[in-house]
Design a protein around this motif. Structure first.
Motif, PDB file in Angstrom:
ATOM      1  N   PHE A 139      13.378  28.296  66.542  1.00 26.19           N
ATOM      2  CA  PHE A 139      12.344  29.230  66.106  1.00 26.19           C
ATOM      3  C   PHE A 139      11.824  28.837  64.732  1.00 26.19           C
ATOM      4  O   PHE A 139      12.424  27.984  64.050  1.00 26.19           O
ATOM      5  N   ALA A 140      10.707  29.470  64.345  1.00 23.03           N
ATOM      6  CA  ALA A 140      10.086  29.179  63.056  1.00 23.03           C
ATOM      7  C   ALA A 140       9.558  30.467  62.445  1.00 23.03           C
ATOM      8  O   ALA A 140       9.226  31.417  63.154  1.00 23.03           O
ATOM      9  N   VAL A 141       9.459  30.522  61.102  1.00 23.80           N
ATOM     10  CA  VAL A 141       8.894  31.638  60.354  1.00 23.80           C
ATOM     11  C   VAL A 141       7.538  31.203  59.807  1.00 23.80           C
ATOM     12  O   VAL A 141       7.456  30.193  59.106  1.00 23.80           O
ATOM     13  N   ILE A 142       6.457  31.968  60.117  1.00 27.48           N
ATOM     14  CA  ILE A 142       5.097  31.631  59.684  1.00 27.48           C
ATOM     15  C   ILE A 142       4.761  32.531  58.492  1.00 27.48           C
ATOM     16  O   ILE A 142       4.906  33.760  58.565  1.00 27.48           O
ATOM     17  N   ARG A 143       4.297  31.950  57.411  1.00 22.65           N
ATOM     18  CA  ARG A 143       3.983  32.677  56.189  1.00 22.65           C
ATOM     19  C   ARG A 143       2.527  32.401  55.802  1.00 22.65           C
ATOM     20  O   ARG A 143       1.976  31.349  56.137  1.00 22.65           O
ATOM     21  N   ASP A 144       1.918  33.394  55.073  1.00 17.94           N
ATOM     22  CA  ASP A 144       0.541  33.225  54.630  1.00 17.94           C
ATOM     23  C   ASP A 144       0.496  32.543  53.276  1.00 17.94           C
ATOM     24  O   ASP A 144       1.522  32.036  52.778  1.00 17.94           O
ATOM     25  N   GLU A 145      -0.723  32.538  52.645  1.00 22.58           N
ATOM     26  CA  GLU A 145      -0.861  31.830  51.366  1.00 22.58           C
ATOM     27  C   GLU A 145       0.011  32.446  50.280  1.00 22.58           C
ATOM     28  O   GLU A 145       0.423  31.749  49.355  1.00 22.58           O
ATOM     29  N   ASP A 146       0.301  33.770  50.347  1.00 19.58           N
ATOM     30  CA  ASP A 146       1.133  34.446  49.343  1.00 19.58           C
ATOM     31  C   ASP A 146       2.603  34.410  49.699  1.00 19.58           C
ATOM     32  O   ASP A 146       3.397  35.162  49.140  1.00 19.58           O
ATOM     33  N   ASP A 147       2.973  33.552  50.666  1.00 20.48           N
ATOM     34  CA  ASP A 147       4.364  33.377  51.087  1.00 20.48           C
ATOM     35  C   ASP A 147       4.941  34.650  51.689  1.00 20.48           C
ATOM     36  O   ASP A 147       6.134  34.916  51.576  1.00 20.48           O
ATOM     37  N   ARG A 148       4.064  35.479  52.318  1.00 16.03           N
ATOM     38  CA  ARG A 148       4.537  36.666  53.018  1.00 16.03           C
ATOM     39  C   ARG A 148       4.610  36.370  54.497  1.00 16.03           C
ATOM     40  O   ARG A 148       3.717  35.727  55.054  1.00 16.03           O
ATOM     41  N   PRO A 149       5.648  36.764  55.216  1.00 16.91           N
ATOM     42  CA  PRO A 149       5.791  36.474  56.638  1.00 16.91           C
ATOM     43  C   PRO A 149       4.740  37.214  57.439  1.00 16.91           C
ATOM     44  O   PRO A 149       4.377  38.351  57.134  1.00 16.91           O
ATOM     45  N   LEU A 150       4.196  36.566  58.470  1.00 20.29           N
ATOM     46  CA  LEU A 150       3.237  37.139  59.404  1.00 20.29           C
ATOM     47  C   LEU A 150       3.970  37.493  60.676  1.00 20.29           C
ATOM     48  O   LEU A 150       4.616  36.635  61.293  1.00 20.29           O
ATOM     49  N   THR A 151       3.865  38.781  61.082  1.00 17.89           N
ATOM     50  CA  THR A 151       4.630  39.260  62.246  1.00 17.89           C
ATOM     51  C   THR A 151       3.773  39.529  63.459  1.00 17.89           C
ATOM     52  O   THR A 151       4.293  39.789  64.539  1.00 17.89           O
ATOM     53  N   ARG A 152       2.395  39.546  63.316  1.00 17.34           N
ATOM     54  CA  ARG A 152       1.514  39.820  64.449  1.00 17.34           C
ATOM     55  C   ARG A 152       0.406  38.779  64.473  1.00 17.34           C
ATOM     56  O   ARG A 152      -0.015  38.268  63.431  1.00 17.34           O
ATOM     57  N   ALA A 153      -0.095  38.503  65.684  1.00 12.40           N
ATOM     58  CA  ALA A 153      -1.174  37.531  65.829  1.00 12.40           C
ATOM     59  C   ALA A 153      -2.450  38.042  65.187  1.00 12.40           C
ATOM     60  O   ALA A 153      -3.270  37.274  64.699  1.00 12.40           O
ATOM     61  N   ALA A 154      -2.643  39.381  65.160  1.00 14.36           N
ATOM     62  CA  ALA A 154      -3.872  39.928  64.576  1.00 14.36           C
ATOM     63  C   ALA A 154      -3.936  39.711  63.066  1.00 14.36           C
ATOM     64  O   ALA A 154      -5.002  39.758  62.476  1.00 14.36           O
ATOM     65  N   ASP A 155      -2.777  39.491  62.417  1.00 12.79           N
ATOM     66  CA  ASP A 155      -2.763  39.272  60.968  1.00 12.79           C
ATOM     67  C   ASP A 155      -3.080  37.823  60.595  1.00 12.79           C
ATOM     68  O   ASP A 155      -3.250  37.515  59.419  1.00 12.79           O
ATOM     69  N   VAL A 156      -3.124  36.922  61.578  1.00 16.36           N
ATOM     70  CA  VAL A 156      -3.284  35.488  61.256  1.00 16.36           C
ATOM     71  C   VAL A 156      -4.745  35.170  60.958  1.00 16.36           C
ATOM     72  O   VAL A 156      -5.095  34.647  59.910  1.00 16.36           O
ATOM     73  N   GLY A 157      -5.674  35.563  61.873  1.00 14.70           N
ATOM     74  CA  GLY A 157      -7.090  35.230  61.672  1.00 14.70           C
ATOM     75  C   GLY A 157      -7.381  33.779  61.977  1.00 14.70           C
ATOM     76  O   GLY A 157      -6.537  33.022  62.536  1.00 14.70           O
ATOM     77  N   THR A 158      -8.577  33.355  61.606  1.00 19.12           N
ATOM     78  CA  THR A 158      -9.036  31.977  61.896  1.00 19.12           C
ATOM     79  C   THR A 158      -9.332  31.269  60.584  1.00 19.12           C
ATOM     80  O   THR A 158      -9.920  31.840  59.668  1.00 19.12           O
ATOM     81  N   GLY A 159      -8.890  30.055  60.521  1.00 18.24           N
ATOM     82  CA  GLY A 159      -9.183  29.224  59.351  1.00 18.24           C
ATOM     83  C   GLY A 159      -8.311  29.535  58.163  1.00 18.24           C
ATOM     84  O   GLY A 159      -8.675  29.205  57.047  1.00 18.24           O
ATOM     85  N   ARG A 160      -7.168  30.162  58.350  1.00 19.35           N
ATOM     86  CA  ARG A 160      -6.264  30.478  57.234  1.00 19.35           C
ATOM     87  C   ARG A 160      -5.203  29.395  57.101  1.00 19.35           C
ATOM     88  O   ARG A 160      -4.774  28.797  58.093  1.00 19.35           O
ATOM     89  N   ILE A 161      -4.785  29.143  55.902  1.00 18.78           N
ATOM     90  CA  ILE A 161      -3.728  28.150  55.650  1.00 18.78           C
ATOM     91  C   ILE A 161      -2.403  28.880  55.711  1.00 18.78           C
ATOM     92  O   ILE A 161      -2.192  29.862  54.989  1.00 18.78           O
ATOM     93  N   VAL A 162      -1.549  28.446  56.583  1.00 22.74           N
ATOM     94  CA  VAL A 162      -0.242  29.046  56.755  1.00 22.74           C
ATOM     95  C   VAL A 162       0.809  27.969  56.596  1.00 22.74           C
ATOM     96  O   VAL A 162       0.519  26.765  56.662  1.00 22.74           O
ATOM     97  N   SER A 163       2.032  28.421  56.362  1.00 22.14           N
ATOM     98  CA  SER A 163       3.182  27.494  56.303  1.00 22.14           C
ATOM     99  C   SER A 163       4.196  27.924  57.336  1.00 22.14           C
ATOM    100  O   SER A 163       4.425  29.118  57.528  1.00 22.14           O
ATOM    101  N   MET A 164       4.779  26.923  58.015  1.00 21.77           N
ATOM    102  CA  MET A 164       5.777  27.183  59.067  1.00 21.77           C
ATOM    103  C   MET A 164       7.113  26.631  58.598  1.00 21.77           C
ATOM    104  O   MET A 164       7.236  25.452  58.276  1.00 21.77           O
TER     105      MET A 164
END
Length: 535
Positions: free
Chosen positions: A463-488
Motif C-alpha cells: 500500500f501507499a500513502v498519498i499526500r498533497d503539497e502541504d504534506d497532508r494525507p488525502l483520504t478521498r478521490a474527490a479531494d485530489v482534483g486534476t493537475g495537483r502535485i502529490v507525493s506517494m
C-alpha cells in the motif's frame, strides 16, 4: 380512425394559457373593485407575521373573505385589530393567481361604530376585574412629598409642558420623562414597556428610581384613547410597584388604565396637583406650627416659673433651718473643755501604768538577746554559703569533664552515621537497578505494541500513502482534483506525481500495466524498525 387537427375544430374561440387567464381575471377584479368598504368580523387574526404583514379573514353569518394588511399600512391604523372585533375595512379586491383565490388588501380599518368598541371595552373590563386587577385593597397610597416623579407621555405634546409647569409652580422636584407614542399602532406596547422600565430601575443606580408615576395623555375620541384600553397597558399598571396616577383624556374620558391605576386624575394638570403639594401652603403651615410651638413653649415657661415661685414661698427661712444645728454646736462647744480635762487625766494614768514596767535591766537583757540572735544567724549564713560554693564547684568540674569527653563521643557518632549512609547508598543503587529493569521491560512491550499498530507495516504489504503539497494525507478521490502535485509514500521511500483527468463518460480508461511482484525481503534481525509519523 382518422385524427382531427386544429383546423378541423368547429369552434372559433381563442385559446388562453392558465397564466393569461389568471392575469386577465386579476385585472378585471382590480378594475371593478379598486376601492370598496367591507363590514365584517375579524376571524383568524394572529398578529403580524415575521415579515410584518398580517393575514386574516372578514366574515359575517353567510360568507367569508380573506384579508391582508401590508406592513407599511399598520402605522396608519389607529387601533390594534383583535379577534372577533367587528370592523369596516377600506381597500381593494385582488386575486392571487397562484391558488385561484381572491382577497381584500386593506388600506384603512375602523371599528364598526362606537357601540362595538364600548362592548369590547366592557367585556375586557369584566374579564380583568374578575382577575382582581381593579380591587381597591391592592391600590397603594401616593407618597406625600416625592423626590422624583416619572412621567410616561409624548415628549412633543402640550401634556408634558402642562405637567412640568404645574409641578414647578407647586413644588419643584426632579422629573424623569419616558417618551412614548400615545396613539397609533404599537403605542400600547410602548406605554407598557415604559411602566415596566421605571419599575426595573435599581434603587442605587445612576438614575434614581421614581417615587410616583404619571401616565398622561390629552383628550380625544374613543379611537384615539384606544391604546390605554390595551390589556398589556392595564396589566403593567396593575403590576407596578411604584404608585401610579392615570391622567388620560378629560374629565369625562374613562379608560381601563384608570381602573388599574392607584389614583385617577381628571386631567394631566390634576395629576401634577395630586403628585406634589403646594410649597407655599407647606411654608405657611410650617410657619403657623412654628408660631404655635413658640407660644406653647412661652406659656409652659410661665407656668413653670409660677410653680417655682410657689415652691419657694413654701420653703422655710435660713434661720429656721440653722436654729437646731446652732444649738447643738453651742452645747458641744460648752462641754469641750471638760472633756479635754477628763481625757488628759485618763491618758496620764495609762502612761504611768506603762512606765512602771520599764527598767534599765530589762532593756539591757533584751539588747543582749537580740545581739546573740543576730550573731547565730550570721554564722548559719556563712556555713550555708560555703556549702553552696562547694556544690557549685563540683558541678563545674563535672561539666568540664563532660566537655573533655565530648570529641570522643562525637567521633563515634560520626562513624555510625557514615556506616548508615553507606548502607542507604547500597539500598538506593539496588532500587535504581530494579527500577531500570522494569522500565526497560515496559518500554520494550510498548515498542512491540507500537510496531504492531504502525502504518509502515501496512506500506510493506504493497500500500501507499498519498499526500498533497502541504504534506497532508488525502483520504478521498474527490479531494485530489486534476493537475495537483502529490507525493506517494511507499515502504522504501517517496515519489512525486501529477494527478491526471478521469476518462469521459462511457469511455473506458486504458488498462494499466500490472506491476511486477517483488519478493519480499526478510527483515534483518536486530533492532525493531523505527516508528514513522501517522500523518
Amino acid at each position: 380512425m382518422t385524427s382531427l387537427t386544429a383546423s378541423d375544430s368547429s369552434t372559433n374561440l381563442s385559446e388562453y394559457s392558465v397564466s393569461e387567464l389568471s392575469g386577465s381575471i386579476k385585472r378585471t377584479v382590480e378594475n371593478a373593485f379598486d376601492h370598496v368598504r367591507v363590514r365584517g368580523e375579524i376571524s383568524g387574526y394572529r398578529g403580524q407575521h415575521s415579515s410584518g404583514h398580517a393575514y386574516f379573514s372578514l366574515k359575517d353569518d353567510r360568507a367569508r373573505i380573506d384579508a391582508v394588511i401590508w406592513k407599511g399600512t399598520f402605522p396608519r391604523i389607529r387601533f390594534r385589530p383583535e379577534e372577533g372585533m367587528e370592523v369596516i375595512a377600506t381597500g381593494k379586491i385582488t386575486t392571487f393567481p397562484g391558488s385561484s383565490k381572491y382577497q381584500i388588501v386593506i388600506e384603512n380599518l375602523e371599528p364598526a361604530g362606537a357601540g362595538a368598541l364600548m362592548a369590547l371595552i366592557e367585556e375586557r373590563r369584566r374579564r380583568l376585574a374578575a382577575e382582581g386587577l381593579f380591587d381597591q385593597d391592592r391600590k397603594r397610597p401616593l407618597p406625600f412629598l416625592p423626590q422624583v416623579i416619572g412621567v410616561v407621555t409624548s415628549p412633543t405634546g402640550a401634556v408634558i409642558r402642562d405637567i412640568l409647569h404645574r409641578i414647578s409652580d407647586r413644588f419643584p422636584v426632579h422629573v424623569i420623562v419616558w417618551p412614548v407614542k400615545v396613539q397609533g399602532e404599537g403605542s400600547g406596547d410602548e406605554v407598557a414597556a415604559a411602566i415596566r422600565g421605571f419599575n426595573a430601575i435599581a434603587p442605587d443606580g445612576p438614575v434614581k428610581k421614581p417615587d410616583v408615576l404619571i401616565v398622561a395623555r390629552g383628550g380625544g375620541s374613543l379611537e384615539d384613547l384606544w391604546s390605554f384600553n390595551d390589556e398589556a397597558v392595564v396589566r403593567a399598571a396593575a403590576e407596578s410597584e411604584i404608585p401610579l396616577i392615570s391622567a388620560v383624556g378629560h374629565e369625562t374620558d374613562w379608560t381601563l388604565i384608570d381602573h388599574a391605576a392607584d389614583m385617577r386624575a381628571p386631567t394631566p394638570t390634576g395629576a401634577a396637583e395630586m403628585a406634589v403639594p403646594v410649597k407655599a401652603d407647606l411654608d405657611a403651615q410650617v410657619a403657623n406650627l412654628t408660631a404655635r410651638l413658640r407660644g406653647c413653649a412661652s406659656r409652659q415657661m410661665d407656668l413653670r416659673r409660677q410653680s417655682v415661685r410657689a415652691l419657694v414661698r413654701a420653703l422655710p427661712s435660713l434661720d429656721q433651718l440653722l436654729a437646731l444645728p446652732r444649738r447643738r454646736f453651742d452645747e458641744a462647744a460648752a462641754g469641750l473643755g471638760r472633756g479635754l480635762e477628763r481625757t488628759t487625766v485618763a491618758k496620764r494614768r495609762v502612761f504611768e501604768r506603762a512606765s512602771s514596767g520599764l527598767r534599765l535591766e530589762l532593756l539591757t537583757n533584751r539588747l543582749a538577746q537580740q545581739r546573740q540572735l543576730l550573731a547565730d544567724r550570721l554564722g548559719r549564713g556563712e556555713h550555708y554559703l560555703e556549702r553552696q560554693l562547694l556544690r557549685e564547684r563540683g558541678r563545674v568540674a563535672r561539666f568540664e569533664a563532660s566537655l573533655n569527653a565530648l570529641p570522643a563521643r562525637l567521633a563515634g557518632q560520626l562513624q555510625r552515621e557514615r556506616q548508615h549512609l553507606a548502607a542507604l547508598a547500597r539500598q538506593a543503587d539496588t532500587a535504581i537497578s530494579h527500577r531500570l529493569v522494569r522500565s526497560r521491560s515496559a518500554i520494550v512491550a510498548q515498542d512491540r505494541v507500537l510496531q504492531s499498530l504502525s502504518y509502515t507495516n501496512v506500506l510493506k504489504r504493497g500500500f501507499a500513502v498519498i499526500r498533497d503539497e502541504d504534506d497532508r494525507p488525502l483520504t478521498r478521490a474527490a479531494d485530489v482534483g486534476t493537475g495537483r502535485i502529490v507525493s506517494m509514500q511507499f515502504a522504501d521511500g517517496r515519489v512525486a506525481a501529477v494527478t491526471g483527468q478521469e476518462g469521459e463518460a462511457g469511455e473506458r480508461p486504458a488498462a494499466l500495466p500490472q506491476p511486477k511482484r517483488r519478493t519480499q525481503k526478510p527483515e534483518p534481525s536486530g533492532d525493531a524498525p523505527k516508528q514513522g509519523s501517522l500523518f
